[in-house]
Write a protein that holds these residues in place. Structure first.
Motif, PDB file in Angstrom:
ATOM      1  N   ALA A 161      24.628  57.078  34.117  1.00  0.00           N
ATOM      2  CA  ALA A 161      24.369  57.979  34.730  1.00  0.00           C
ATOM      3  C   ALA A 161      24.429  58.225  35.904  1.00  0.00           C
ATOM      4  O   ALA A 161      24.178  56.920  36.570  1.00  0.00           O
ATOM      5  CB  ALA A 161      22.773  58.793  34.302  1.00  0.00           C
ATOM      6  N   ARG A 189      21.515  65.008  29.671  1.00  0.00           N
ATOM      7  CA  ARG A 189      22.889  65.333  29.647  1.00  0.00           C
ATOM      8  C   ARG A 189      23.001  66.659  30.246  1.00  0.00           C
ATOM      9  O   ARG A 189      23.850  66.650  31.383  1.00  0.00           O
ATOM     10  CB  ARG A 189      23.757  65.593  28.488  1.00  0.00           C
ATOM     11  CG  ARG A 189      25.227  66.018  28.937  1.00  0.00           C
ATOM     12  CD  ARG A 189      26.250  66.369  27.734  1.00  0.00           C
ATOM     13  NE  ARG A 189      27.018  65.465  26.976  1.00  0.00           N
ATOM     14  CZ  ARG A 189      28.089  64.406  27.439  1.00  0.00           C
ATOM     15  NH1 ARG A 189      28.474  64.943  29.108  1.00  0.00           N
ATOM     16  NH2 ARG A 189      28.142  63.936  26.636  1.00  0.00           N
ATOM     17  N   GLU A 190      22.346  67.982  30.093  1.00  0.00           N
ATOM     18  CA  GLU A 190      22.495  68.651  31.102  1.00  0.00           C
ATOM     19  C   GLU A 190      21.088  68.695  31.972  1.00  0.00           C
ATOM     20  O   GLU A 190      22.349  69.189  33.347  1.00  0.00           O
ATOM     21  CB  GLU A 190      21.538  70.442  29.668  1.00  0.00           C
ATOM     22  CG  GLU A 190      22.526  70.402  28.552  1.00  0.00           C
ATOM     23  CD  GLU A 190      21.628  71.308  28.175  1.00  0.00           C
ATOM     24  OE1 GLU A 190      20.365  72.252  28.504  1.00  0.00           O
ATOM     25  OE2 GLU A 190      21.856  71.959  27.302  1.00  0.00           O
ATOM     26  N   GLU A 208      23.735  66.412  34.677  1.00  0.00           N
ATOM     27  CA  GLU A 208      25.458  67.587  35.109  1.00  0.00           C
ATOM     28  C   GLU A 208      24.752  68.154  36.332  1.00  0.00           C
ATOM     29  O   GLU A 208      25.251  68.662  37.448  1.00  0.00           O
ATOM     30  CB  GLU A 208      25.487  67.958  33.615  1.00  0.00           C
ATOM     31  CG  GLU A 208      26.524  66.995  32.831  1.00  0.00           C
ATOM     32  CD  GLU A 208      27.164  67.592  31.085  1.00  0.00           C
ATOM     33  OE1 GLU A 208      26.743  69.093  31.181  1.00  0.00           O
ATOM     34  OE2 GLU A 208      28.040  67.000  30.681  1.00  0.00           O
ATOM     35  N   ARG A 209      24.212  68.802  36.154  1.00  0.00           N
ATOM     36  CA  ARG A 209      23.246  70.170  36.739  1.00  0.00           C
ATOM     37  C   ARG A 209      23.270  68.984  37.921  1.00  0.00           C
ATOM     38  O   ARG A 209      23.047  69.931  39.073  1.00  0.00           O
ATOM     39  CB  ARG A 209      21.812  70.699  36.477  1.00  0.00           C
ATOM     40  CG  ARG A 209      22.047  71.361  35.109  1.00  0.00           C
ATOM     41  CD  ARG A 209      20.711  72.662  35.463  1.00  0.00           C
ATOM     42  NE  ARG A 209      19.608  72.352  34.560  1.00  0.00           N
ATOM     43  CZ  ARG A 209      19.172  71.429  33.522  1.00  0.00           C
ATOM     44  NH1 ARG A 209      19.833  72.638  32.942  1.00  0.00           N
ATOM     45  NH2 ARG A 209      18.648  71.143  33.265  1.00  0.00           N
ATOM     46  N   ALA A 226      26.263  67.492  38.969  1.00  0.00           N
ATOM     47  CA  ALA A 226      27.818  67.808  39.257  1.00  0.00           C
ATOM     48  C   ALA A 226      28.274  68.405  40.402  1.00  0.00           C
ATOM     49  O   ALA A 226      27.635  68.775  41.297  1.00  0.00           O
ATOM     50  CB  ALA A 226      27.612  68.895  38.787  1.00  0.00           C
TER      51      ALA A 226
END
Length: 228
Positions: free
Chosen positions: A170, A188-189, A192-193, A196
């Motif tokens: 990551a 993952r969530e 990504e938050r 992103a």
């Protein structure tokens, strides 16, 4: 798969991916150097190897090799080999001791025991398994089939996560086991938050990165940290 192709009996032709550990251990002992060992949890994944003849007929390795007994023999040989220096003739004896598990009458056309051993070597050594050696027929054509048991919040198994062999790197410099990243805690969530960016910002970042590379700039990369 058997219903669709007529290949690979679900009860006979599939083994846990980690069953190849004795093979890796034997190679390491005979070569005197470490070989990658897939020691994942036995419930993590499964697979089989197909040997494909000139007529494109595929035969699972389990149909002409006693895989279970052969792996046990490999494990014993690796232990013996690790106890002393292995000379060339001993290596030959070690490989030839596996001949009793190979059944030539059931093997695909053109595959004898010698070619089988060469193919095993090619699976772990690219200089034998690809390129000119492959074109010259050093190895027999193979195809690996594998399946993975994906976990979710209802069957999440921490012991499987501890023995994961597939990881995500990551942007925060940490490494996440596959199932921890995609299921259960679902890192993952969170990642990504946190990282992103809008598409136009990402495109500009890539443009700046390319310019920096052209100028010879090198970005510092943080030391990865394993997160389980």
């Amino acid at each position: 798969m058997q219903q669709q192709t007529g290949i690979a009996d679900p009860y006979q032709d599939w083994f846990p991916l980690s069953c190849v550990t004795p093979f890796s251990k034997l190679l390491s002992a005979l070569r005197g150097e470490e070989t990658t060992t897939l020691s994942c949890h036995p419930h993590c994944s499964l697979g089989t190897y197909l040997f494909v003849d000139q007529n494109r007929k595929a035969t699972p390795v389990t149909q002409f090799v006693d895989v279970g007994p052969m792996l046990k023999e490999m494990d014993l040989l690796s232990r013996k080999a690790g106890q002393r220096r292995i000379q060339f003739f001993t290596k030959l004896q070690a490989w030839n001791s596996l001949r009793k598990f190979f059944h030539a009458e059931k093997a695909p056309e053109g595959l004898d025991f010698q070619k089988f051993l060469q193919t095993l070597q090619g699976l772990t050594d690219k200089k034998h398994g690809r390129g000119d050696a492959e074109k010259k027929g050093f190895t027999y054509r193979t195809l690996m089939l594998a399946g993975m048991h994906f976990m979710d919040s209802y069957n999440y198994d921490v012991e499987r996560v501890k023995r994961c062999v597939i990881h995500y790197a990551a942007p925060n410099g940490q490494i996440y086991p596959f199932c921890a990243y995609n299921s259960g805690p679902v890192y993952r969530e969170r990642i990504e938050r946190e990282f992103a960016v809008p598409q136009e910002v990402g495109a500009e970042m890539m443009r700046q990165d390319l310019l920096a590379k052209k100028k010879g700039c090198v970005s510092e990369v943080a030391e990865p940290e394993l997160v389980g």
